[in-house]
Each structure stands twice: as C-alpha cells, then as structure tokens.
Write a protein that holds these residues in place. Structure first.
Motif, PDB file in Angstrom:
ATOM      1  N   GLY A  15      57.332  53.684 -46.071  1.00 38.32           N
ATOM      2  CA  GLY A  15      57.612  53.771 -44.651  1.00 38.32           C
ATOM      3  C   GLY A  15      57.215  55.092 -44.033  1.00 38.32           C
ATOM      4  O   GLY A  15      57.193  55.217 -42.799  1.00 38.32           O
ATOM      5  N   GLY A  16      56.884  56.053 -44.856  1.00 39.08           N
ATOM      6  CA  GLY A  16      56.491  57.368 -44.359  1.00 39.08           C
ATOM      7  C   GLY A  16      55.028  57.434 -43.963  1.00 39.08           C
ATOM      8  O   GLY A  16      54.305  56.433 -44.003  1.00 39.08           O
ATOM      9  N   SER A  17      54.605  58.633 -43.584  1.00 39.24           N
ATOM     10  CA  SER A  17      53.241  58.840 -43.092  1.00 39.24           C
ATOM     11  C   SER A  17      52.596  60.040 -43.779  1.00 39.24           C
ATOM     12  O   SER A  17      53.290  60.987 -44.192  1.00 39.24           O
ATOM     13  CB  SER A  17      53.246  59.079 -41.577  1.00 39.24           C
ATOM     14  N   LEU A  18      51.290  59.985 -43.869  1.00 35.89           N
ATOM     15  CA  LEU A  18      50.481  61.111 -44.323  1.00 35.89           C
ATOM     16  C   LEU A  18      49.188  61.112 -43.516  1.00 35.89           C
ATOM     17  O   LEU A  18      48.729  60.054 -43.065  1.00 35.89           O
ATOM     18  CB  LEU A  18      50.130  60.994 -45.814  1.00 35.89           C
ATOM     19  N   ARG A  19      48.611  62.309 -43.364  1.00 32.31           N
ATOM     20  CA  ARG A  19      47.289  62.391 -42.764  1.00 32.31           C
ATOM     21  C   ARG A  19      46.362  63.097 -43.733  1.00 32.31           C
ATOM     22  O   ARG A  19      46.582  64.262 -44.088  1.00 32.31           O
ATOM     23  CB  ARG A  19      47.307  63.139 -41.427  1.00 32.31           C
ATOM     24  N   TYR A  79      39.371  62.258 -40.648  1.00 25.94           N
ATOM     25  CA  TYR A  79      40.796  62.087 -40.923  1.00 25.94           C
ATOM     26  C   TYR A  79      41.113  60.635 -41.277  1.00 25.94           C
ATOM     27  O   TYR A  79      40.400  59.707 -40.891  1.00 25.94           O
ATOM     28  CB  TYR A  79      41.627  62.478 -39.697  1.00 25.94           C
ATOM     29  N   LEU A  80      42.198  60.475 -41.979  1.00 24.46           N
ATOM     30  CA  LEU A  80      42.776  59.153 -42.185  1.00 24.46           C
ATOM     31  C   LEU A  80      44.274  59.279 -41.958  1.00 24.46           C
ATOM     32  O   LEU A  80      44.990  59.872 -42.773  1.00 24.46           O
ATOM     33  CB  LEU A  80      42.511  58.615 -43.595  1.00 24.46           C
ATOM     34  N   GLN A  81      44.719  58.769 -40.822  1.00 23.92           N
ATOM     35  CA  GLN A  81      46.144  58.748 -40.518  1.00 23.92           C
ATOM     36  C   GLN A  81      46.743  57.501 -41.151  1.00 23.92           C
ATOM     37  O   GLN A  81      46.307  56.383 -40.865  1.00 23.92           O
ATOM     38  CB  GLN A  81      46.378  58.734 -39.006  1.00 23.92           C
ATOM     39  N   MET A  82      47.726  57.687 -42.001  1.00 18.33           N
ATOM     40  CA  MET A  82      48.331  56.571 -42.727  1.00 18.33           C
ATOM     41  C   MET A  82      49.802  56.482 -42.355  1.00 18.33           C
ATOM     42  O   MET A  82      50.563  57.413 -42.619  1.00 18.33           O
ATOM     43  CB  MET A  82      48.164  56.777 -44.241  1.00 18.33           C
ATOM     44  N   ASN A  83      50.182  55.397 -41.726  1.00 20.70           N
ATOM     45  CA  ASN A  83      51.558  55.169 -41.314  1.00 20.70           C
ATOM     46  C   ASN A  83      52.150  53.994 -42.067  1.00 20.70           C
ATOM     47  O   ASN A  83      51.435  53.152 -42.609  1.00 20.70           O
ATOM     48  CB  ASN A  83      51.616  54.907 -39.809  1.00 20.70           C
TER      49      ASN A  83
END
Length: 119
Positions: A15-19, A79-83
């Motif tokens: 459920g978290g995010s990383l960029r 970038y790769l925004q991962m949500n």
C-alpha cells in the motif's frame, strides 16, 4: 555511450509508495525510448513501463493505474512513481535507454535497484 544509475529502491509495506529515479550520464533528449524493467527471483525480466520519445507510454497490465513513468530532460532523469505497492511488485528494477543510430539499436542498462514490498 550512456551510463544509467538507478536510485530510490527500498523496503516498503504493501500500500505504500516509492519513486525510482534513473539518471543518465549525458543528455537524454536524443534518446529514442526509455523504460523500466523488473526481474523477480526465478522469473524473467519483464517490461514494466515504457516511455517513447514522442511521449507515448505503455504499462504492463499489473501496474496500470498504480505506476507512472516520466522523464525530465533538463535533469537527464527518468522516474517511476509507484503507488499502492503490492508484494508481487518485489523485484530488482532496471532502467533502460535505447538509441537508434544508422538503423542500429543500442540498449543501455542501469545496475538495478531492489524494491521489496512486505505484506
């Protein structure tokens, strides 16, 4: 020649995010296509997200609506925004850049960054 360096991986709860960031050693303005791939243990490397030189994007079905690929030419960075990360997203993520010169495609890869999603 282009050297690519990824950063931004790490351990995150579901459920978290990383960029993720992928910084190139030179201008990426002339690079045709860029993309993010991932490889999980025991699995083949797969294309996660693609960004064409004209701005077109494609995503593998499992990340649609959760991941966003983008690039900042001024910073030579993709970038790769991962949500809403899921345990199945756990893998080593690699950035890729491709140029075509005189009809010959040249691919460049970063060293990879580990993404681990805990349940």
């Amino acid at each position: 020649q282009v050297q690519l360096v990824e950063s931004g991986g790490g351990l995150v709860q579901a459920g978290g995010s990383l960029r993720l960031s992928c910084t190139a050693s030179r201008s990426i303005g002339s690079i045709n296509d860029m993309g993010w791939y991932r490889q999980a243990p025991g699995k083949q490397r797969e294309l996660v997200a693609f960004l064409g030189s004209g701005g077109s994007t494609k995503y593998t079905d499992s990340v649609k609506g959760r991941f966003t690929i983008s690039r900042d030419n001024a910073k030579n960075t993709m970038y790769l925004q991962m949500n809403n990360l899921k345990p199945d997203d756990t893998a080593v993520y690699y950035c890729n850049a491709a140029t075509v010169i005189d009809g010959i495609r040249y691919d460049y890869w970063g060293q990879g960054t580990q993404v681990t999603v805990s349940s």
